[in-house]
Design an enzyme around this catalytic site. Structure first.
Site, short mmCIF file in Angstrom:
data_model
loop_
_atom_site.label_atom_id
_atom_site.label_comp_id
_atom_site.label_asym_id
_atom_site.label_seq_id
_atom_site.Cartn_x
_atom_site.Cartn_y
_atom_site.Cartn_z
NE ARG A 1 76.29 56.38 -26.28
CZ ARG A 1 75.67 56.90 -25.22
NH1 ARG A 1 74.68 56.23 -24.66
NH2 ARG A 1 76.03 58.06 -24.74
CG ASN B 1 78.98 63.38 -33.18
OD1 ASN B 1 77.87 63.81 -33.50
ND2 ASN B 1 79.11 62.30 -32.40
CE1 TYR C 1 73.45 69.73 -26.82
CE2 TYR C 1 71.59 70.88 -27.82
CZ TYR C 1 72.56 69.89 -27.87
OH TYR C 1 72.64 69.08 -28.97
N GLY D 1 68.03 68.69 -36.27
CA GLY D 1 66.82 68.93 -35.50
C GLY D 1 66.66 67.84 -34.46
CB ILE E 1 68.51 63.19 -34.38
CG1 ILE E 1 68.80 64.43 -35.24
CG2 ILE E 1 68.97 61.93 -35.10
CD1 ILE E 1 68.09 64.46 -36.58
#
Length: 238
Positions: free
Chosen positions: A12, A81, A146, A177, A179
């Site tokens: 995704r 990712n 995070y 940034g 998204i």
């Protein structure tokens, strides 16, 4: 046999956009997913990429994946990712949720990279791309863990670039940034609009724009670029 391009968290969002763009280049793309079985299979059918269910926070999964890639002809590109996010006051986030966040966002990425690095060193070439976040550069309220996990990924990028550079392996980082992905799905339309207005370009970014940056950094046009953090944030952080 072509070496593998591996994208973690590829079913995704930014990961899927990377799968699409690298598959379109004719690369031999494998991607991991954790829960999104239907999305992974649909993406595989459309792109010809190979989906692998794996948990990057599990060292056993990473070891098995590294063995598969080694047996399949080696690696040319790793895109770290896979990520999870938590929006919570720092003191209110449970240890279990914090451990999961660090386990995926940093410790898992580092473990997988450690296991795959020998395959790149054997080639005396190849590329590692870490997908961080602008919050890893500047910090975000209610996203302290995070932010810290992404800051660690940025630090790993810079250190590994120095260590692996003499062997011809490049290591770079993309720092997105805000998204338009499912990860920001917890934000209200009003919050998203406020973030868009705070962005100098006046809108949110798209997964495809991050993937285009990844394609550039993985290309020969970026052959003299390593250890860098490329902001894809519409000017939000300058």
């Amino acid at each position: 046999m072509k070496p593998v391009t591996l994208i973690t968290g590829g079913s995704r969002g930014i990961g899927a956009a990377c799968v699409r763009i690298f598959a379109a280049q004719g690369r031999r793309v494998w991607f991991t997913y954790y829960q999104s079985e239907a999305a992974a299979q649909q993406l595989a059918a459309r792109t010809g990429a190979v989906p692998i269910r794996s948990d990057v926070s599990d060292p056993a999964c990473n070891a098995a994946l590294a063995e598969q890639i080694s047996a399949a002809g080696g690696l040319e590109l790793l895109v770290n990712n896979a990520a999870v996010s938590e929006t919570e006051l720092f003191q209110c986030l449970s240890p279990e949720r914090a451990a999961r966040l660090y386990g995926v966002n940093y410790l898992g990425a580092a473990d997988l990279t450690r296991r795959l690095m020998p395959l790149l060193l054997q080639r005396h070439g190849g590329c590692i791309l870490n997908i961080a976040s602008m919050w890893g550069q500047t910090g975000a309220s209610c996203e302290a863990d995070y932010s810290a996990s992404k800051a660690a990924l940025i630090g790993l990028t810079r250190a590994l670039a120095k260590e692996a550079g003499p062997s011809g392996v490049r290591v770079n980082c993309i720092s997105p940034g805000v998204i338009a992905t499912d990860m920001n799905g917890h934000l209200s339309p009003e919050e998203l609009q406020a973030l868009a207005e705070e962005t100098p370009l006046g809108r949110l970014g798209t997964p495809e724009e991050v993937a285009q940056a990844a394609a550039f950094l993985a290309s020969e046009q970026a052959a003299f670029i390593t250890g860098q953090v490329l902001g894809v944030n519409g000017g939000f952080l300058i």
